[in-house]
Structures are given as C-alpha cells and as structure tokens.
Design an enzyme around this catalytic site. Structure first.
Site, short mmCIF file in Angstrom:
data_model
loop_
_atom_site.label_atom_id
_atom_site.label_comp_id
_atom_site.label_asym_id
_atom_site.label_seq_id
_atom_site.Cartn_x
_atom_site.Cartn_y
_atom_site.Cartn_z
CD GLU A 285 -3.07 71.65 136.17
OE1 GLU A 285 -2.31 71.58 137.12
OE2 GLU A 285 -4.09 72.36 136.17
CG HIS A 306 21.40 87.59 124.36
ND1 HIS A 306 22.50 88.16 123.78
CD2 HIS A 306 20.34 88.32 123.94
CE1 HIS A 306 22.13 89.19 123.05
NE2 HIS A 306 20.81 89.31 123.13
CE LYS A 420 -2.28 68.08 144.65
NZ LYS A 420 -3.67 68.41 144.38
O1 PA5 Z 1 -6.04 74.04 137.55
C1 PA5 Z 1 -6.09 73.36 138.55
O2 PA5 Z 1 -7.08 72.69 138.83
C2 PA5 Z 1 -4.94 73.32 139.55
O3 PA5 Z 1 -3.84 74.01 139.11
C3 PA5 Z 1 -5.37 73.94 140.86
O4 PA5 Z 1 -5.78 75.25 140.62
C4 PA5 Z 1 -4.24 73.93 141.86
O5 PA5 Z 1 -3.79 72.61 142.07
C5 PA5 Z 1 -4.70 74.50 143.18
O6 PA5 Z 1 -5.84 73.84 143.66
P1 PA5 Z 1 -6.77 74.47 144.75
O7 PA5 Z 1 -7.33 75.73 144.22
O8 PA5 Z 1 -7.80 73.44 145.03
O9 PA5 Z 1 -5.90 74.73 145.97
#
Ligand code: PA5
Length: 445
Positions: A285, A306, A420
C-alpha cells in the site's frame, strides 16, 4: 538482542560501489522522514510513537484487557487491513498461530470484519454460541464496509446476550478521537473508546490501541513491545553506515532497478506467516502507486518449497528474497536416535529440530542464490516482545525511506477507493446512481 541485516549472500548481486551510489539518495529520503518534508508528512506520527504515546490511554488499554480476560472466553477483533493485520501478526508471533488451541488463561481470539463471507460469519456465530464474549471494533474512518457490517451483526448478539446496559462491558471501539460514524455511535451508546491518532495511517498503527488492545488481551507484554520499538527507534535513526533499515531500503531499491520487481518475504516459522501478511500490506500500500513499486509477496518455508520452490529456483528471474532468520525459536525439540533406524532418519537425530530447520534454510539460500535469486537476510535473535517491537519499527522505517526513494507518497492509498466506489454503486448506495447504470451495462455480457 534484536535484529540485524546479513548481506553475505548478496555479494554476487550487489557491489559496494552500487551501495555507495545510492547512499546519498537514501539519506535524502531518510531526511524527508525525520524533517517531515516529504509528501504525506502529516502521517509520520509513528516515527516518535515508541517514546511519545498517550500513557493514560496505554493504562486504559491494559485495564480493559484485564477486564476482557476476566469476563470473556472469546474476544473478537473486528477490523480490516491496517486495523487487523498488525494485531494478528503480533499475536501469532508472540503466542502461536495455534493460540486458540493451546492451554491458557486468556480468551480465545477470533477476527471478523476482514472479509464479506457469510459462511465465515455464520461459523463465528456458531463458535460464540453459549460463550461469554467481547468485541473490539477497530476502524479509523469508522465507515469501512467490512468491519461496519460485522460490528452491526456482532453488537446485536452482544446486546441480546447481555442486555443493553451490560453490553457496555463487552463492546470496545477503536477509532478516530473526534469524528466519524463509529465515534458518534460509541459516544451515544457509552462504549469504551480508544484512539487511532490522526497522524498515523492504518498500516503503521499496530503500536497504537489498534493493535495493542487485542495484543494485550492475548496476554502479551505490551510494555516490552513498546520498549523494543523504542530500541528500534534509536537504532534506525542513526546514520546510513550504522543503520540496517536504511541499508535494507537501499538494497531493495538497487534490486528493483536491476529488474527484481518481486520481493518474497521468507519465513521458516509458521508464526511469521501473518507477520508477512502485515509486511505485504505495509509495503504494497505504501509503494505500489504511480505505476511503480516492488510487488511484496511471501512464502512460508519449508512448506512452500514444496509448492513454490520450483518457480523460485527456475522461473522468471524477477524475484529477490528477504529471509527472516530466527536464531532461537520459542521452543525446541530434541530428536532422539532410533536404534533400528528403519526410516533412515538417524542422520537428522541426536540434535535439536531447529538445527534441521537451519540447515534447510542455509541449503535453500545457497540453492536460490545459485539460481540467481538475490537473498537478503534479516537475523532475529528470537521472537520475544522486545525483538518483535524492534522488527515492526525496522520495517516501518525501511518502508517510509524506500517509498521516498521510489519517488512516491508512502502514506496514502488512493487506489484502494476504486473497488469501493464500484461496490457501493452496484449495491445501490445513495449518491452512486449514475455509476450503477454504467457498471451494470458493463456486466451484462
Ligand atoms: O492502511 C490503511 O490505511 C488501510 O489498510 C486501512 O487500515 C483499512 O482500509 C481499514 O480502514 P479503517 O481503519 O478506516 O476501517
């Protein structure tokens, strides 16, 4: 005690000159982290977190964990991505992936809201049937669909079991300190709340209440975890020549430029599998944007030797491996010699099983480097709280520096919104009417 970088197996792939050539660039990227001059600098709260955290909240976390340990047989952490992976990674690593099946005095821990599977939810509901349980919904935004949906269902079960008033002893919310649907809801209902700091993004939040409450419920020593991270902060704030996190970032960058676009995080302990999942999110990310970035993947050896071993040895040469070498496992097993030796395994015996695992690791590194897969090794003395705290900080720092070296903002995740938007439109969320028609037309094959 702690972790360190071993670059002995890289010599054939990267020269000292190449490292020297990126040193300046690494230092510049590190400066952007410490001076807060790079993109996304509003999200650097994790840099000082190990020494600069809310001590009152920390005490409340410990108190709530004790309460949950007393009033619950089961604890459910509801969250996704950065609001889920860190807690699970640390609990697996400090306790065991088999934690729920081990004899212990702490509650079993399950995770919900990290998928939209009705089957998984139904199975969890049947597991908690007749049991005392508590839930902790974790969502920085407070609006993420997966945890919000699971929270709605599980909160209802808590209220049905304990009644609205007593439910407050079983429902814990970790979210923004002031805003968002979840915060408003928690305040209205009078639930205990914990804060995801404004300046810490989800994937860097494991050492906030996001990770600490579930980790403390599992009976881990969160003081030591923070001490380990503080040790990491000290070690990984030093200059390049003494800083393994900067060197790791530099090595990744060199390998990427040489066409090694996939990093395989390699572990030889099943307890590291979820840690690798955490690493995948952290780097994926943070770096995967603007059509750039190393693809972070993970393998668990010797299991995956394996299944994936053939590809790694012989497939497309786009891989490098980063091996986590745990020097002392949590427990060892002495292999006795068998008088008859009918299975021919006596060559493995009269020694601890960790030696067999170590030789498998050494043999694999030699084979894979021979097959032109560069191997970086990160040595961890053990997997206790101090070491794990340091390891978390090491990867966070390396990730931030590596992201800036790549020329991306390591702290946003604009790409996550696309799915989303489509999902909301297809489900008929108000405000998405135009997109819905467009997407449905695309789906009518
Ligand atoms: O690192 C990030 O920002 C994302 O992975 C969020 O943690 C994830 O989408 C969950 O978001 P939230 O904590 O707002 O529910």
């Amino acid at each position: 005690m702690g972790i360190r970088l071993n670059t002995n197996y890289l010599k054939k792939f990267i020269s000292d000159d190449e490292i020297n050539a990126v040193k300046k660039q690494t230092e510049t990227a590190a400066e952007m982290v410490f001076e807060k001059t790079g993109q996304g600098s509003d999200f650097l709260g994790w840099v000082d977190l190990p020494v600069n955290y809310d001590k009152d909240e920390f005490a409340r976390i410990k108190k709530s964990a004790e309460k949950i340990q007393k009033n619950s047989e089961i604890f459910i952490a509801i969250g996704i991505g950065g609001s889920y992976l860190g807690a699970r990674a640390v609990i697996d690593l400090l306790k065991s992936p088999l934690y729920n099946d081990l004899k212990k005095s702490t509650p079993n821990i399950y995770y919900a809201g990290n998928n939209i599977s009705s089957t998984q939810l139904n199975n969890l509901i049947s597991i908690i049937d007749g049991k005392d349980f508590s839930i902790n919904v974790i969502s920085k935004s407070g609006t993420t669909t997966e945890p919000a949906l699971a929270f709605r269902v599980l909160r209802d079960l808590v209220e049905k079991k304990y009644g609205k008033e007593q439910a407050k002893d079983h429902i814990f919310c970790t979210t923004d300190k002031a805003k968002g649907t979840l915060k408003e809801f928690a305040d209205k209902e009078g639930y205990e709340t914990f804060v995801v700091p404004d300046d810490i993004g989800g994937r860097f939040s494991v050492l906030t209440a996001v990770g600490l409450l579930p980790i403390a419920v599992a009976g881990c020593d969160i003081d030591k975890l923070m001490q380990g991270a503080a040790q990491g902060k000290e070690k990984y704030s030093k200059n390049f020549d003494e800083n393994d996190a900067f060197k790791y970032a530099a090595l990744r960058n060199i390998l990427y430029r040489k066409g090694k676009s996939v990093e395989l995080m390699v572990s030889y302990e099943p307890s590291l599998v979820m840690f690798s999942e955490w690493y995948k999110q952290l780097f994926g990310e943070s770096e995967g944007k603007d059509n750039k970035g190393i693809f972070p993947a993970a393998v668990s050896f010797t299991t995956d030797l394996h299944s994936m071993g053939q590809y790694i040895q012989d497939g497309a040469r786009i891989l490098f491996e980063t091996v986590i070498d745990v020097k002392t496992p949590q427990s060892d097993f002495f292999l006795e010699t068998d008088k008859e030796n009918l299975d021919g395994l006596n060559f493995l015996t009269n020694q601890n099983m960790s030696i067999v695992n170590k030789k498998a690791m050494e043999g694999t590194i030699l084979a894979h480097t021979e097959g032109n897969v560069p191997n970086i090794v990160i040595e961890a003395d053990n997997t206790d709280e101090m070491t794990v705290g340091e390891m978390i900080y090491f990867f966070e720092m390396a990730c931030a520096v590596s992201g800036y070296m790549l020329g991306v903002n390591p702290f946003n995740q604009p790409g996550v919104e696309s799915y989303k938007k489509n999902m909301f439109a297809l489900l008929g969320k108000p405000g998405y009417e135009n997109e819905r028609a467009e997407l449905e037309a695309k789906l009518s094959f």
